[in-house]
Design a protein around this motif. Structure first.
Motif, mmCIF file in Angstrom:
data_model
loop_
_atom_site.group_PDB
_atom_site.id
_atom_site.type_symbol
_atom_site.label_atom_id
_atom_site.label_comp_id
_atom_site.label_asym_id
_atom_site.label_seq_id
_atom_site.Cartn_x
_atom_site.Cartn_y
_atom_site.Cartn_z
ATOM 1 N N PHE A 1 0.467 -1.671 0.338
ATOM 2 C CA PHE A 1 0.325 0.346 -0.233
ATOM 3 C C PHE A 1 0.620 1.545 0.406
ATOM 4 O O PHE A 1 0.702 1.955 -0.866
ATOM 5 C CB PHE A 1 -0.764 0.168 1.640
ATOM 6 N N THR B 1 1.529 4.205 -2.815
ATOM 7 C CA THR B 1 0.868 5.641 -2.367
ATOM 8 C C THR B 1 2.090 6.412 -2.138
ATOM 9 O O THR B 1 2.240 7.366 -3.592
ATOM 10 C CB THR B 1 0.958 5.443 -1.291
ATOM 11 N N PRO C 1 -6.209 -10.436 -1.067
ATOM 12 C CA PRO C 1 -5.608 -8.720 -0.320
ATOM 13 C C PRO C 1 -4.532 -8.118 -1.226
ATOM 14 O O PRO C 1 -4.610 -6.895 -0.821
ATOM 15 C CB PRO C 1 -5.122 -9.598 0.622
ATOM 16 N N MET D 1 -5.938 -6.349 -3.461
ATOM 17 C CA MET D 1 -6.199 -4.863 -2.871
ATOM 18 C C MET D 1 -5.779 -3.896 -2.070
ATOM 19 O O MET D 1 -5.783 -2.493 -2.362
ATOM 20 C CB MET D 1 -7.715 -5.503 -2.509
ATOM 21 N N SER D 2 -5.131 -4.027 -2.100
ATOM 22 C CA SER D 2 -4.006 -3.302 -1.095
ATOM 23 C C SER D 2 -3.056 -2.582 -2.284
ATOM 24 O O SER D 2 -3.436 -0.616 -1.887
ATOM 25 C CB SER D 2 -3.013 -4.096 -0.399
ATOM 26 N N MET E 1 -5.658 -0.054 -3.820
ATOM 27 C CA MET E 1 -6.891 1.628 -2.552
ATOM 28 C C MET E 1 -5.674 2.068 -2.961
ATOM 29 O O MET E 1 -5.231 3.839 -2.580
ATOM 30 C CB MET E 1 -6.284 0.604 -1.464
ATOM 31 N N GLY E 2 -3.321 1.510 -2.694
ATOM 32 C CA GLY E 2 -2.983 2.374 -2.344
ATOM 33 C C GLY E 2 -2.791 3.698 -3.845
ATOM 34 O O GLY E 2 -2.080 4.862 -3.514
ATOM 35 N N THR F 1 -7.283 6.000 5.091
ATOM 36 C CA THR F 1 -7.849 4.804 3.847
ATOM 37 C C THR F 1 -7.036 3.978 4.355
ATOM 38 O O THR F 1 -6.919 2.467 4.011
ATOM 39 C CB THR F 1 -6.997 5.025 2.797
ATOM 40 N N LEU F 2 -5.021 3.898 4.771
ATOM 41 C CA LEU F 2 -4.324 3.174 4.944
ATOM 42 C C LEU F 2 -4.894 1.888 6.391
ATOM 43 O O LEU F 2 -5.147 0.853 5.687
ATOM 44 C CB LEU F 2 -3.066 3.186 5.636
ATOM 45 N N THR G 1 -7.959 -0.171 4.673
ATOM 46 C CA THR G 1 -7.954 -0.797 4.056
ATOM 47 C C THR G 1 -6.759 -2.520 4.740
ATOM 48 O O THR G 1 -7.114 -3.126 4.284
ATOM 49 C CB THR G 1 -6.665 -0.663 3.051
ATOM 50 N N VAL G 2 -6.044 -2.481 5.628
ATOM 51 C CA VAL G 2 -5.540 -3.109 6.415
ATOM 52 C C VAL G 2 -6.562 -3.612 7.356
ATOM 53 O O VAL G 2 -6.160 -4.397 7.248
ATOM 54 C CB VAL G 2 -4.552 -2.502 7.439
ATOM 55 N N THR H 1 -9.607 -5.649 4.682
ATOM 56 C CA THR H 1 -8.746 -6.018 3.104
ATOM 57 C C THR H 1 -8.998 -7.489 3.601
ATOM 58 O O THR H 1 -9.520 -8.421 2.886
ATOM 59 C CB THR H 1 -7.920 -5.871 2.460
#
Length: 232
Positions: A134, A138, A170, A173-174, A177-178, A217-218, A221-222, A225
């Protein structure tokens, strides 16, 4: 309540002590702009733009350029008005970031960042690698587009999942999102670039406000997810 009516009617009924007025009629009246002579042409051009984009008739840049030209050809705006409306700071900002963004993609610097983070965190378990992916996505997406970031980071996510013998979902998805968390700079986000000049923003405004959104968001997500896409 959202109210509509004539100015005298609004002033008469909104004077009641039982109502809390958010925007007074006097203030709204000073901000209201009457429809001009080119209104119908503007709406027609806007409808054309929506049709071109929705049905994917032409690429978005070509559709926008075509409709911008139509506003000049139909006499809605004149070229001097367009020149005055261009935010040259944003134009220079976009131009200056093309070379660094392309360099990160072509030189392999983005991939190297992702690989290093995975190598450092691999021994701490899948959650640590998920956070690392992530953060890597980012970091990269602040300077290049989210699509390019995802393309660079997805193979790394799959490789990391394979090395740790866990599900790749997962990790993917990370990365997704990142790659979407381009909140710290106005470079990679088209919406941020659009409002950068007209909104009177400074470069520091983005990271000060975006850092809070990025941290949130982090965290989400953690936590979320692994619940929906377990590692095993």
């Amino acid at each position: 309540l959202l109210l509509q009516g004539s100015w005298p009617a609004l002033e008469r009924y909104l004077s009641s002590a039982q109502l809390l007025v958010i925007d007074s009629p006097d203030q709204v009246r000073t901000q209201a702009v009457a429809l001009g002579r080119g209104t119908k042409r503007v709406f027609a051009i806007l409808a054309l733009l929506v049709v071109l984009l929705v049905f994917n008739i032409t690429p978005a840049p070509i559709a926008c350029f075509l409709c911008a030209c139509l506003t000049v050809i139909t006499g809605v705006v004149r070229l001097p008005q367009i020149y005055r409306g261009i935010d040259w700071n944003t134009v220079l900002l976009i131009g200056a970031m093309i070379a660094p963004a392309r360099a990160m993609e072509k030189s392999g610097a983005a991939e190297m960042i992702g690989n290093q983070i995975v190598n450092l965190l691999g021994d701490f378990g899948p959650i640590a690698v998920l956070v690392g992916l992530f953060m890597a996505a980012t970091l990269i997406t602040q300077f290049i587009s989210n699509t390019s970031t995802a393309l660079v980071m997805m193979p790394i996510a799959f490789a990391a999942a394979g090395d740790m013998a866990v599900s790749a979902l997962p990790m993917v998805m990370s990365v997704a999102m990142g790659a979407s968390a381009s909140f710290l700079t106005p470079f990679a986000n088209g919406v941020s670039l659009m409002v950068y000049g007209p909104g009177g923003y400074k470069f520091g405004d983005f990271w000060r406000l975006g850092l809070v959104v990025l941290i949130w968001t982090l965290i989400v997500t953690v936590i979320v997810t692994p619940l929906y896409w377990p590692f095993h």
